[in-house]
Every structure is written in structure tokens, then in C-alpha cells.
Design an enzyme around this catalytic site. Structure first.
Site, PDB file in Angstrom:
ATOM      1  N   GLU A 141       0.823  -1.215   0.000  1.00 46.49           N
ATOM      2  CA  GLU A 141       0.000   0.000   0.000  1.00 46.49           C
ATOM      3  C   GLU A 141       0.857   1.265   0.000  1.00 46.49           C
ATOM      4  O   GLU A 141       0.374   2.350   0.357  1.00 46.49           O
ATOM      5  CB  GLU A 141      -0.935   0.025   1.227  1.00 46.49           C
ATOM      6  CG  GLU A 141      -1.859  -1.159   1.373  1.00 46.49           C
ATOM      7  CD  GLU A 141      -3.015  -1.193   0.355  1.00 46.49           C
ATOM      8  OE1 GLU A 141      -3.036  -0.340  -0.546  1.00 46.49           O
ATOM      9  OE2 GLU A 141      -3.857  -2.093   0.474  1.00 46.49           O
ATOM     10  N   HIS A 197      -2.588   2.013   8.517  1.00 44.23           N
ATOM     11  CA  HIS A 197      -3.705   1.217   7.976  1.00 44.23           C
ATOM     12  C   HIS A 197      -3.835  -0.066   8.785  1.00 44.23           C
ATOM     13  O   HIS A 197      -2.848  -0.767   9.020  1.00 44.23           O
ATOM     14  CB  HIS A 197      -3.423   0.887   6.498  1.00 44.23           C
ATOM     15  CG  HIS A 197      -4.290  -0.217   5.967  1.00 44.23           C
ATOM     16  ND1 HIS A 197      -5.662  -0.163   6.000  1.00 44.23           N
ATOM     17  CD2 HIS A 197      -3.982  -1.406   5.391  1.00 44.23           C
ATOM     18  CE1 HIS A 197      -6.159  -1.270   5.464  1.00 44.23           C
ATOM     19  NE2 HIS A 197      -5.162  -2.045   5.096  1.00 44.23           N
ATOM     20  N   HIS A 199      -6.724  -3.490   9.970  1.00 44.55           N
ATOM     21  CA  HIS A 199      -7.932  -4.267   9.650  1.00 44.55           C
ATOM     22  C   HIS A 199      -8.752  -4.428  10.932  1.00 44.55           C
ATOM     23  O   HIS A 199      -8.494  -5.347  11.710  1.00 44.55           O
ATOM     24  CB  HIS A 199      -7.540  -5.638   9.103  1.00 44.55           C
ATOM     25  CG  HIS A 199      -6.830  -5.592   7.793  1.00 44.55           C
ATOM     26  ND1 HIS A 199      -6.286  -6.717   7.179  1.00 44.55           N
ATOM     27  CD2 HIS A 199      -6.565  -4.559   6.949  1.00 44.55           C
ATOM     28  CE1 HIS A 199      -5.726  -6.378   6.034  1.00 44.55           C
ATOM     29  NE2 HIS A 199      -5.869  -5.061   5.868  1.00 44.55           N
ATOM     30  N   HIS A 268     -12.702  -3.877   4.107  1.00 43.51           N
ATOM     31  CA  HIS A 268     -11.254  -4.058   4.159  1.00 43.51           C
ATOM     32  C   HIS A 268     -10.699  -3.509   5.484  1.00 43.51           C
ATOM     33  O   HIS A 268     -10.341  -4.290   6.358  1.00 43.51           O
ATOM     34  CB  HIS A 268     -10.603  -3.365   2.941  1.00 43.51           C
ATOM     35  CG  HIS A 268      -9.127  -3.489   2.878  1.00 43.51           C
ATOM     36  ND1 HIS A 268      -8.402  -3.221   1.734  1.00 43.51           N
ATOM     37  CD2 HIS A 268      -8.206  -3.827   3.808  1.00 43.51           C
ATOM     38  CE1 HIS A 268      -7.112  -3.410   1.979  1.00 43.51           C
ATOM     39  NE2 HIS A 268      -6.974  -3.777   3.236  1.00 43.51           N
TER      40      HIS A 268
HETATM   41  O1  2HA Z   1      -0.366  -4.978   4.129  1.00 44.94           O
HETATM   42  O2  2HA Z   1      -3.241  -4.667   4.644  1.00 44.94           O
HETATM   43  O3  2HA Z   1      -4.098  -3.643   2.410  1.00 44.94           O
HETATM   44  C1  2HA Z   1      -1.422  -5.779   3.733  1.00 44.94           C
HETATM   45  C2  2HA Z   1      -2.638  -4.985   3.648  1.00 44.94           C
HETATM   46  C3  2HA Z   1      -3.085  -4.553   2.327  1.00 44.94           C
HETATM   47 ZN    ZN Z   2      -5.218  -3.921   4.294  1.00 42.01          ZN
END
Ligand code: 2HA
Ligand code: ZN
Length: 331
Positions: A141, A197, A199, A268
Site C-alpha cells: 500500500e 492502515h 484491519h 477491508h
Molecule cells: O499490508 O493490509 O491492504 C497488507 C494490507 C493490504
Molecule cells: Zn489492508
């Protein structure tokens, strides 16, 4: 890897790395690296980083660079197109998580799990100058991160940072004649330093339960607690289902980061920008907690909309009473 192979790699990378290994004052021991790795581990402890999920980048200060520079590889990696031209990123160095790396194990071997990249003088290509042991590379990313950094530097700071995204594959070569703004260089800039980022299960679940746009999601989260609008006054931008790691995702994220410090990638995860590691992590944590409270309340109401979310009037009173610079679009 055995000791001899380890030493060979160290020598291959150049004497400056060997100097670090001998003195013991390695990059891994520097404060900003330790804080970065610790923050990644805290994300793992929250349950936000299964397998290789999630990524983080930190734009280094001049003093970070001075402390780490001795240990940069004598032979940096090759230049790779960043898929963007952003003069404000020219010469910037970023500490970044590794593509395919696991946050769960990062603390055990930081020089493998993270690395430092430097941008070229036009802000359109990067190369590895430290870390990513055994031939790794920055997160898949990285395009979203670099575009988000450029956008948040312009949105929060003192600098102009026009940038043009590549329309095709970000790995393709960049036509550098197309655009370069005269903004200040990254070295002189303030503003957001961290892009993170992760999850998050509750936020992801929310995007399965209903079709949200930026306004409906922001107001729903703001109405879960009086604190949410204080923690995330910009609200949350929402991107639909977009291929991970794609230039489209990078562009959509960057567009929304013009006026949002947080962007939800539906089905996501979340990507946030902060001036510090704590600020970025706190934004992410606040939003995930608000989503969890909403889902728990909804479950407690037999799957119906909870009747006691903050009302429009109550939300307006919190914003006015606390003087919160809440995003005008969502008031
Ligand atoms: O790094 O989270 O979006 C792996 C991810 C891709
Ligand atoms: Zn991701």
C-alpha cells in the site's frame, strides 16, 4: 539465517551497517524506530493485524535522519516509481512496514519487519536505504501512503503540495516533465507524519451490515458517544470496495484525505493520518471503539437501530459546547 550468512549480508550492505552492528547503536535502537515498532505491536495486541494485514509509515524528522544516516546502506536499492509526483515529498525519508511482513513478529526482528525509503529530488520515486533485511520491500500500500502523506501535508500544514497521480500502474516509469509544484521540501514541512492502515473487525463488520457513505458513517459513529466527534472531528471518508494496493485505491484515499484524517476502505479496513504515532493510533482506536459500541447496542436491541443514539440536537450541542472544529459537511 546463520551467523556467517548474517555477517556476509552485513558486509554486502556496506561498512556503515557494520559500524552500526559493532557499536550497538543500531537504527533499531533509535527512539522513533522503537516507538514505531511498539505502536505496530499495540495494533497487533488489539487484534487488527492478522497475518500480513495492515501497514504503517512515518515521515522522519531531520534529527531522525541525522541519527540514522550513518547506518544507511552504502549501496541503496534501485529507484522505484512512486506513482505520484509530489514536490513536498522530495528528499523525504519514511520508516515503513514491510510488504508481507507480520506485525505479530515485528518486535523480534525490526530490521527485517521495517525499512527506510528515501524519495528522489522530484518526489516521484523511492529507494530503500536501510532495513527490509533479506531483500524485502515496502508495503503493497506504499502508493496510498505516499499520496496520503502528500495530501495531509497540504491539508494540515503550512505547505503547498500539489501532486499528480499516475493513471496507470504505479510501477511504470513516471514522466517527470508533467508536473512539479514549487512547494517547500519535506524537510521543512510540518503536518501529518504518520499514516496507519489496520484491519479492524467492528468497522469491517459495519460495512457488511449496511451501505454507508461518508456522511452517514460519520454521523452514526459521532452519535455513539459524546467523545467520538472530539476524537475525529474531520469525520470518516468512505471508499467502496477497491482492489487492495491499487492506484485506484491510492487516488480515492488521497481525494478523501483532503478533508478527512480517516478513511474507511469498505470490507477491508481503515487508514488514518496523524501528526504523531499516538494521534494516528488514537484516531483508529476511537473509530473502532465507536463501531463496536454501535454494533453491541444494535445486537442488544435485537438487530434494530438503537433508540438512544445521540440525537441531532445533542450532537450539535456537544460540537458547539466544546468548540469542536467538526467537519462542516457533517454537522
Ligand atoms: O499490508 O493490509 O491492504 C497488507 C494490507 C493490504
Ligand atoms: Zn489492508
Amino acid at each position: 539465517m546463520g551467523f556467517l550468512e548474517d555477517m556476509q549480508e552485513t558486509l554486502d550492505r556496506g561498512v556503515s551497517t557494520a559500524r552500526g552492528a559493532v557499536s550497538g547503536v543500531a537504527v533499531e535502537q533509535l527512539g522513533f524506530v522503537k516507538s514505531f515498532v511498539r505502536t505496530c505491536h499495540e495494533g497487533w495486541l488489539q487484534g487488527w493485524h492478522e497475518a500480513n494485514g495492515g501497514n504503517m509509515s512515518y515521515r522522519m524528522t531531520e534529527s531522525d535522519v541525522s541519527a540514522a544516516r550513518t547506518f544507511f546502506y552504502d549501496e541503496p536499492g534501485s529507484w522505484v516509481s512512486a506513482g505520484i509526483q509530489a514536490q513536498c515529498l522530495a528528499g523525504a525519508r519514511f520508516l515503513v512496514t514491510r510488504a508481507g511482513g507480520h506485525f505479530r513478529t515485528m518486535q523480534a526482528d525490526p530490521s527485517r519487519g521495517v525499512g527506510i525509503i528515501e524519495m528522489d529530488s522530484t518526489g516521484s520515486a523511492w529507494r530503500v536505504v536501510w532495513g527490509f533485511k533479506d531483500g524485502g520491500r515496502p508495503t503493497s500500500e506504499i502508493g496510498s501512503h505516499l499520496m496520503a502523506h502528500a495530501m495531509r501535508m497540504a491539508a494540515t500544514g503550512s505547505i503547498g503540495c500539489d501532486h499528480a497521480a499516475e493513471t496507470a500502474n504505479p510501477a511504470a516509469s513516471v514522466d517527470r516533465s508533467a508536473e512539479v509544484s514549487p512547494g517547500k521540501s519535506a524537510a521543512a514541512a510540518g503536518g501529518a507524519r504518520v499514516i496507519y492502515h489496520a484491519h479492524m473487525p467492528n468497522l469491517a463488520a459495519l460495512t457488511l451490515a449496511g451501505a454507508f457513505d461518508s456522511r452517514s458513517l460519520t454521523r452514526l459513529l459521532w452519535k455513539t458517544t459524546t467523545e467520538c466527534v472530539m476524537a475525529v472531528p474531520t469525520g470518516v471518508g468512505v471508499v467502496g470496495t477497491v482492489v487492495p494496493g491499487s492506484p485506484e485505491l491510492a487516488r480515492a484515499t488521497s481525494d478523501l484525505m483532503k478533508d478527512h484524517a480517516a478513511v474507511l476502505w469498505a470490507r477491508h479496513g481503515l487508514i488514518v493520518a496523524g501528526e504523531t504515532l499516538d494521534e494516528a493510533f488514537g484516531l483508529a482506536h476511537s473509530l473502532e471503539k465507536a463501531a463496536g459500541i454501535y454494533l453491541a447496542a444494535r445486537a442488544a436491541c435485537g438487530g434494530q437501530e438503537p433508540p438512544c443514539l445521540l440525537s441531532d440536537e445533542e450532537l450539535a450541542a456537544v460540537i458547539a459546547g466544546c468548540g469542536i472544529p467538526a467537519n462542516e459537511a457533517y454537522r
